[in-house]
Motif scaffolding. Structure first.
Motif, PDB file in Angstrom:
ATOM      1  N   UNK A 122      30.290   0.858  14.760  1.00  0.00           N
ATOM      2  CA  UNK A 122      31.457   1.486  14.185  1.00  0.00           C
ATOM      3  C   UNK A 122      32.336   2.037  15.299  1.00  0.00           C
ATOM      4  N   UNK A 123      33.623   1.961  15.063  1.00  0.00           N
ATOM      5  CA  UNK A 123      34.565   2.452  16.069  1.00  0.00           C
ATOM      6  C   UNK A 123      34.735   3.961  15.938  1.00  0.00           C
ATOM      7  N   UNK A 124      35.323   4.556  16.935  1.00  0.00           N
ATOM      8  CA  UNK A 124      35.558   6.004  16.940  1.00  0.00           C
ATOM      9  C   UNK A 124      36.506   6.402  15.819  1.00  0.00           C
ATOM     10  N   UNK A 125      37.451   5.533  15.512  1.00  0.00           N
ATOM     11  CA  UNK A 125      38.411   5.823  14.440  1.00  0.00           C
ATOM     12  C   UNK A 125      37.703   5.891  13.091  1.00  0.00           C
ATOM     13  N   UNK A 126      36.768   4.990  12.835  1.00  0.00           N
ATOM     14  CA  UNK A 126      36.039   4.971  11.570  1.00  0.00           C
ATOM     15  C   UNK A 126      35.155   6.214  11.458  1.00  0.00           C
ATOM     16  N   UNK A 127      34.478   6.591  12.525  1.00  0.00           N
ATOM     17  CA  UNK A 127      33.636   7.787  12.515  1.00  0.00           C
ATOM     18  C   UNK A 127      34.487   9.027  12.261  1.00  0.00           C
ATOM     19  N   UNK A 128      35.656   9.095  12.884  1.00  0.00           N
ATOM     20  CA  UNK A 128      36.565  10.225  12.688  1.00  0.00           C
ATOM     21  C   UNK A 128      37.011  10.316  11.227  1.00  0.00           C
ATOM     22  N   UNK A 129      37.349   9.200  10.629  1.00  0.00           N
ATOM     23  CA  UNK A 129      37.793   9.192   9.230  1.00  0.00           C
ATOM     24  C   UNK A 129      36.662   9.626   8.300  1.00  0.00           C
ATOM     25  N   UNK A 130      35.437   9.181   8.563  1.00  0.00           N
ATOM     26  CA  UNK A 130      34.291   9.575   7.734  1.00  0.00           C
ATOM     27  C   UNK A 130      34.040  11.074   7.848  1.00  0.00           C
ATOM     28  N   UNK A 131      34.089  11.618   9.064  1.00  0.00           N
ATOM     29  CA  UNK A 131      33.862  13.052   9.259  1.00  0.00           C
ATOM     30  C   UNK A 131      34.941  13.867   8.552  1.00  0.00           C
ATOM     31  N   UNK A 132      36.204  13.478   8.684  1.00  0.00           N
ATOM     32  CA  UNK A 132      37.303  14.196   8.020  1.00  0.00           C
ATOM     33  C   UNK A 132      37.137  14.132   6.501  1.00  0.00           C
ATOM     34  N   UNK A 133      36.748  12.974   5.968  1.00  0.00           N
ATOM     35  CA  UNK A 133      36.566  12.829   4.524  1.00  0.00           C
ATOM     36  C   UNK A 133      35.445  13.732   4.026  1.00  0.00           C
ATOM     37  N   UNK A 134      34.347  13.807   4.751  1.00  0.00           N
ATOM     38  CA  UNK A 134      33.238  14.682   4.355  1.00  0.00           C
ATOM     39  C   UNK A 134      33.668  16.137   4.409  1.00  0.00           C
ATOM     40  N   UNK A 135      34.358  16.543   5.460  1.00  0.00           N
ATOM     41  CA  UNK A 135      34.816  17.930   5.565  1.00  0.00           C
ATOM     42  C   UNK A 135      35.787  18.294   4.447  1.00  0.00           C
ATOM     43  N   UNK A 136      36.705  17.409   4.142  1.00  0.00           N
ATOM     44  CA  UNK A 136      37.668  17.673   3.058  1.00  0.00           C
ATOM     45  C   UNK A 136      36.938  17.790   1.727  1.00  0.00           C
ATOM     46  N   UNK A 137      35.963  16.926   1.481  1.00  0.00           N
ATOM     47  CA  UNK A 137      35.205  16.982   0.227  1.00  0.00           C
ATOM     48  C   UNK A 137      34.438  18.293   0.111  1.00  0.00           C
ATOM     49  N   UNK A 138      33.798  18.736   1.187  1.00  0.00           N
ATOM     50  CA  UNK A 138      33.048  19.998   1.156  1.00  0.00           C
ATOM     51  C   UNK A 138      33.991  21.159   0.909  1.00  0.00           C
ATOM     52  N   UNK A 139      35.124  21.190   1.583  1.00  0.00           N
ATOM     53  CA  UNK A 139      36.087  22.281   1.410  1.00  0.00           C
ATOM     54  C   UNK A 139      36.629  22.304  -0.011  1.00  0.00           C
ATOM     55  N   UNK A 140      36.945  21.143  -0.554  1.00  0.00           N
ATOM     56  CA  UNK A 140      37.476  21.096  -1.921  1.00  0.00           C
ATOM     57  C   UNK A 140      36.435  21.541  -2.938  1.00  0.00           C
ATOM     58  N   UNK A 141      35.189  21.157  -2.771  1.00  0.00           N
ATOM     59  CA  UNK A 141      34.157  21.521  -3.736  1.00  0.00           C
ATOM     60  C   UNK A 141      33.789  23.000  -3.663  1.00  0.00           C
ATOM     61  N   UNK A 142      33.976  23.637  -2.514  1.00  0.00           N
ATOM     62  CA  UNK A 142      33.686  25.069  -2.380  1.00  0.00           C
ATOM     63  C   UNK A 142      34.817  25.935  -2.949  1.00  0.00           C
ATOM     64  N   UNK A 143      35.966  25.371  -3.216  1.00  0.00           N
ATOM     65  CA  UNK A 143      37.129  26.123  -3.710  1.00  0.00           C
ATOM     66  C   UNK A 143      37.500  25.672  -5.114  1.00  0.00           C
ATOM     67  N   UNK A 144      36.600  25.927  -6.054  1.00  0.00           N
ATOM     68  CA  UNK A 144      36.834  25.487  -7.428  1.00  0.00           C
ATOM     69  C   UNK A 144      37.446  26.589  -8.309  1.00  0.00           C
ATOM     70  N   UNK A 145      37.486  27.841  -7.836  1.00  0.00           N
ATOM     71  CA  UNK A 145      38.007  28.919  -8.667  1.00  0.00           C
ATOM     72  C   UNK A 145      39.514  28.782  -8.869  1.00  0.00           C
TER      73      UNK A 145
END
Length: 89
Positions: A1-24
């Motif tokens: 996997x390229x660095x760009x793909x790894x970066x996109x996966x990490x950003x997607x996981x971080x965004x998902x975690x942040x969104x799920x923690x802010x449900x109020x």
């Protein structure tokens, strides 16, 4: 996997975690106060940021070179008429 793909996966996981923690729900002003989940506000803002980033980061279109029109009847080194020579001198 390229660095760009790894970066996109990490950003997607971080965004998902942040969104799920802010449900109020929060009060958000959109031409009047409304009670909206933080998930919707953060998701919409992330989407807008991603679209703007994509539009600003894409390569620009190359401009087409315009060719100058040349009149085939026009001659650059055309000799002057005798009347024109008399007028100049």
């Amino acid at each position: 996997m390229s660095a760009k793909t790894i970066f996109i996966v990490i950003i997607t996981v971080l965004v998902t975690v942040i969104l799920m923690k802010n449900m109020d729900e929060v009060n958000f002003w959109i031409f009047g106060t409304r009670s909206i989940p933080k998930l919707a506000v953060l998701g919409v803002m992330f989407f807008i940021g991603a679209v703007v980033g994509f539009l600003l980061g894409r390569p620009r279109k190359k401009q087409h070179q315009t060719t100058q029109y040349t009149d085939p009847t026009f001659e650059v080194n055309k000799p002057l008429d005798p009347a024109d020579e008399d007028y100049i001198n």
